[in-house]
Scaffold this motif. Sequence first.
Motif, PDB file in Angstrom:
ATOM      1  N   LYS A 219       0.822  -1.214   0.000  1.00 54.36           N
ATOM      2  CA  LYS A 219       0.000   0.000   0.000  1.00 54.36           C
ATOM      3  C   LYS A 219       0.854   1.261   0.000  1.00 54.36           C
ATOM      4  O   LYS A 219       0.460   2.303  -0.546  1.00 54.36           O
ATOM      5  CB  LYS A 219      -0.934  -0.029   1.211  1.00 54.36           C
ATOM      6  CG  LYS A 219      -1.731   1.247   1.441  1.00 54.36           C
ATOM      7  CD  LYS A 219      -2.603   1.134   2.670  1.00 54.36           C
ATOM      8  CE  LYS A 219      -3.244   2.454   3.035  1.00 54.36           C
ATOM      9  NZ  LYS A 219      -2.259   3.421   3.590  1.00 54.36           N
ATOM     10  N   PHE A 220       2.049   1.169   0.586  1.00 53.02           N
ATOM     11  CA  PHE A 220       2.908   2.349   0.679  1.00 53.02           C
ATOM     12  C   PHE A 220       3.323   2.875  -0.697  1.00 53.02           C
ATOM     13  O   PHE A 220       3.647   4.052  -0.840  1.00 53.02           O
ATOM     14  CB  PHE A 220       4.152   2.051   1.531  1.00 53.02           C
ATOM     15  CG  PHE A 220       4.961   0.867   1.083  1.00 53.02           C
ATOM     16  CD1 PHE A 220       5.946   0.995   0.129  1.00 53.02           C
ATOM     17  CD2 PHE A 220       4.733  -0.391   1.626  1.00 53.02           C
ATOM     18  CE1 PHE A 220       6.696  -0.092  -0.293  1.00 53.02           C
ATOM     19  CE2 PHE A 220       5.485  -1.488   1.225  1.00 53.02           C
ATOM     20  CZ  PHE A 220       6.468  -1.342   0.265  1.00 53.02           C
ATOM     21  N   VAL A 221       3.313   2.007  -1.718  1.00 54.67           N
ATOM     22  CA  VAL A 221       3.619   2.472  -3.080  1.00 54.67           C
ATOM     23  C   VAL A 221       2.496   3.379  -3.580  1.00 54.67           C
ATOM     24  O   VAL A 221       2.746   4.444  -4.161  1.00 54.67           O
ATOM     25  CB  VAL A 221       3.825   1.282  -4.031  1.00 54.67           C
ATOM     26  CG1 VAL A 221       4.007   1.770  -5.468  1.00 54.67           C
ATOM     27  CG2 VAL A 221       5.030   0.450  -3.600  1.00 54.67           C
ATOM     28  N   LEU A 222       1.260   2.965  -3.347  1.00 54.21           N
ATOM     29  CA  LEU A 222       0.113   3.798  -3.719  1.00 54.21           C
ATOM     30  C   LEU A 222       0.133   5.107  -2.941  1.00 54.21           C
ATOM     31  O   LEU A 222      -0.115   6.179  -3.505  1.00 54.21           O
ATOM     32  CB  LEU A 222      -1.182   3.036  -3.454  1.00 54.21           C
ATOM     33  CG  LEU A 222      -2.485   3.777  -3.743  1.00 54.21           C
ATOM     34  CD1 LEU A 222      -2.600   4.122  -5.223  1.00 54.21           C
ATOM     35  CD2 LEU A 222      -3.692   2.929  -3.300  1.00 54.21           C
ATOM     36  N   ASP A 223       0.448   5.020  -1.650  1.00 54.01           N
ATOM     37  CA  ASP A 223       0.538   6.237  -0.830  1.00 54.01           C
ATOM     38  C   ASP A 223       1.567   7.206  -1.399  1.00 54.01           C
ATOM     39  O   ASP A 223       1.361   8.426  -1.410  1.00 54.01           O
ATOM     40  CB  ASP A 223       0.915   5.879   0.607  1.00 54.01           C
ATOM     41  CG  ASP A 223      -0.170   5.079   1.329  1.00 54.01           C
ATOM     42  OD1 ASP A 223      -1.334   5.150   0.889  1.00 54.01           O
ATOM     43  OD2 ASP A 223       0.153   4.394   2.314  1.00 54.01           O
ATOM     44  N   LYS A 224       2.688   6.647  -1.885  1.00 55.89           N
ATOM     45  CA  LYS A 224       3.769   7.488  -2.428  1.00 55.89           C
ATOM     46  C   LYS A 224       3.331   8.175  -3.718  1.00 55.89           C
ATOM     47  O   LYS A 224       3.701   9.337  -3.972  1.00 55.89           O
ATOM     48  CB  LYS A 224       5.007   6.628  -2.684  1.00 55.89           C
ATOM     49  CG  LYS A 224       6.248   7.391  -3.124  1.00 55.89           C
ATOM     50  CD  LYS A 224       6.782   8.276  -2.009  1.00 55.89           C
ATOM     51  CE  LYS A 224       8.227   8.722  -2.272  1.00 55.89           C
ATOM     52  NZ  LYS A 224       8.443   9.405  -3.530  1.00 55.89           N
ATOM     53  N   VAL A 225       2.552   7.487  -4.546  1.00 58.22           N
ATOM     54  CA  VAL A 225       2.044   8.104  -5.775  1.00 58.22           C
ATOM     55  C   VAL A 225       1.202   9.329  -5.433  1.00 58.22           C
ATOM     56  O   VAL A 225       1.351  10.401  -6.033  1.00 58.22           O
ATOM     57  CB  VAL A 225       1.222   7.092  -6.597  1.00 58.22           C
ATOM     58  CG1 VAL A 225       0.485   7.795  -7.752  1.00 58.22           C
ATOM     59  CG2 VAL A 225       2.121   5.992  -7.153  1.00 58.22           C
ATOM     60  N   PHE A 226       0.324   9.183  -4.460  1.00 58.94           N
ATOM     61  CA  PHE A 226      -0.509  10.323  -4.046  1.00 58.94           C
ATOM     62  C   PHE A 226       0.364  11.413  -3.432  1.00 58.94           C
ATOM     63  O   PHE A 226       0.177  12.602  -3.704  1.00 58.94           O
ATOM     64  CB  PHE A 226      -1.581   9.857  -3.059  1.00 58.94           C
ATOM     65  CG  PHE A 226      -2.822   9.350  -3.734  1.00 58.94           C
ATOM     66  CD1 PHE A 226      -3.940  10.163  -3.889  1.00 58.94           C
ATOM     67  CD2 PHE A 226      -2.880   8.052  -4.227  1.00 58.94           C
ATOM     68  CE1 PHE A 226      -5.081   9.706  -4.520  1.00 58.94           C
ATOM     69  CE2 PHE A 226      -4.017   7.573  -4.861  1.00 58.94           C
ATOM     70  CZ  PHE A 226      -5.127   8.401  -5.011  1.00 58.94           C
ATOM     71  N   GLN A 227       1.333  11.017  -2.613  1.00 58.44           N
ATOM     72  CA  GLN A 227       2.222  12.005  -1.985  1.00 58.44           C
ATOM     73  C   GLN A 227       2.994  12.790  -3.026  1.00 58.44           C
ATOM     74  O   GLN A 227       3.110  14.021  -2.932  1.00 58.44           O
ATOM     75  CB  GLN A 227       3.193  11.276  -1.055  1.00 58.44           C
ATOM     76  CG  GLN A 227       4.170  12.188  -0.326  1.00 58.44           C
ATOM     77  CD  GLN A 227       5.168  11.397   0.515  1.00 58.44           C
ATOM     78  OE1 GLN A 227       4.872  10.306   0.981  1.00 58.44           O
ATOM     79  NE2 GLN A 227       6.359  11.946   0.686  1.00 58.44           N
TER      80      GLN A 227
END
Length: 422
Positions: A62-70
């Motif tokens: 999930k942290f990869v998706l979070d990074k895209v948004f960040q």
Amino acid sequence: MSPARIGIVGGGPGGLATAMILSAKGFQVTLFEKSPIVGGRTSSLQVGHSKFDLGPTFLMMKFVLDKVFQDSGKNSSNYMKFQRLDPMYRLQFNKDKYMDCYDFSQRDKMIQELRRVVPEDVSGYERWSEWESKRYEHLIPLLQKSYSSHSDIVSMHSVKALPYMQFPKSLHEMLGDFYKNPLSKLSFSFQSKYLGMSPFTCPAYYGIIAFVEHAFGVYHVEGGLSEIPRTMAMAASENGTTLKLNTPVTELLIDQRSRTVKGVKVKENGQEENEYYFDEVVLNADFPYAVHQLIPNAENLLRQWKPSKIAKKKFSCSTFMMYLALDKEYPEIQHHTISFADDYSANLKAISEGYMTDDLSIYVRNSCVNDKTVSPKGKSGLYVLVPIPNLMDSQGKIDWTNHNTMCLMGLFFHSHITCYKC
């Protein structure tokens, strides 16, 4: 100086992530999607009273998706509600034996399940966890870089990672270093099927997939994983991306001399064809489809991936899908359940060689046990997936138009539904 113009072909997660980040950085981005909604294989389907994800149902890393948004100036939690699943999934080995799998945050529960089902492999699980943690540290940098030339392959990172790649072992062989019981090996290798591969032939490298599940957990997104591309499109639009839905790209406009893509030809309003020109074009369409359908004179223009070369490649398996909107709740069925064929090796061999047997593996998702937004109260939406031979490989061996073939699939599901109630 005006910002560079970027054209993106395809509104799947990859194209949308690109649009989000580039538009946030000030580029003038236009994204073309042939369907009326974004998502591609990650879009949704409404069947009767229930909403279904069309394809993927597991959210890992999930942290990869979070990074895209960040990186897009956004916060994913402002767009979606996430739930870390506990357990991640149930593995159904046969009618009488199953194992619930938990991630490292619930390690005691996982060890308890291993003691119940495969007690001889509890110590192997501890050694596997330690080994894979070290391996992840060496392999993840290799997955986070681009490879545009042979020289990119050779680096200090790759040299140091060589022992952890476990060449030339298969995934199944590597797990033999940790586990004795075949069920244990199956529990940490079935993830190769996510790639359409068999653990008996899949390189040991891909054991990293099982590890990231256990290390970082499996998540559900309220409303289904199709909420990911829907909210990505929302974020991209907020950043200035122009989304053109119902606008299929029919051709890449290529400068024959420089062999560079300079734009796209699209069909708008159902009939009208227009051309759009860009400084750069990002292709997020299915690669074999793009080579065969979108690149004019591809056989002569392309140096490596010519249509004739791709046509000779062996594709991964196909899937038989059922989206069942049922007038009953099934609280006894886990969110994710994977039921294995009695002879898993023979099942995979049949799939690879293009023929069917009545000993199949099956995956069922019952997301409404954790998400009350996808089905009305008192009803359920069961997502059923069965890996089958690739439709091209099985031509001549299986008549997919035969009603009896479809009945076999339906009877198989009906006879196995009791397994999910264990």
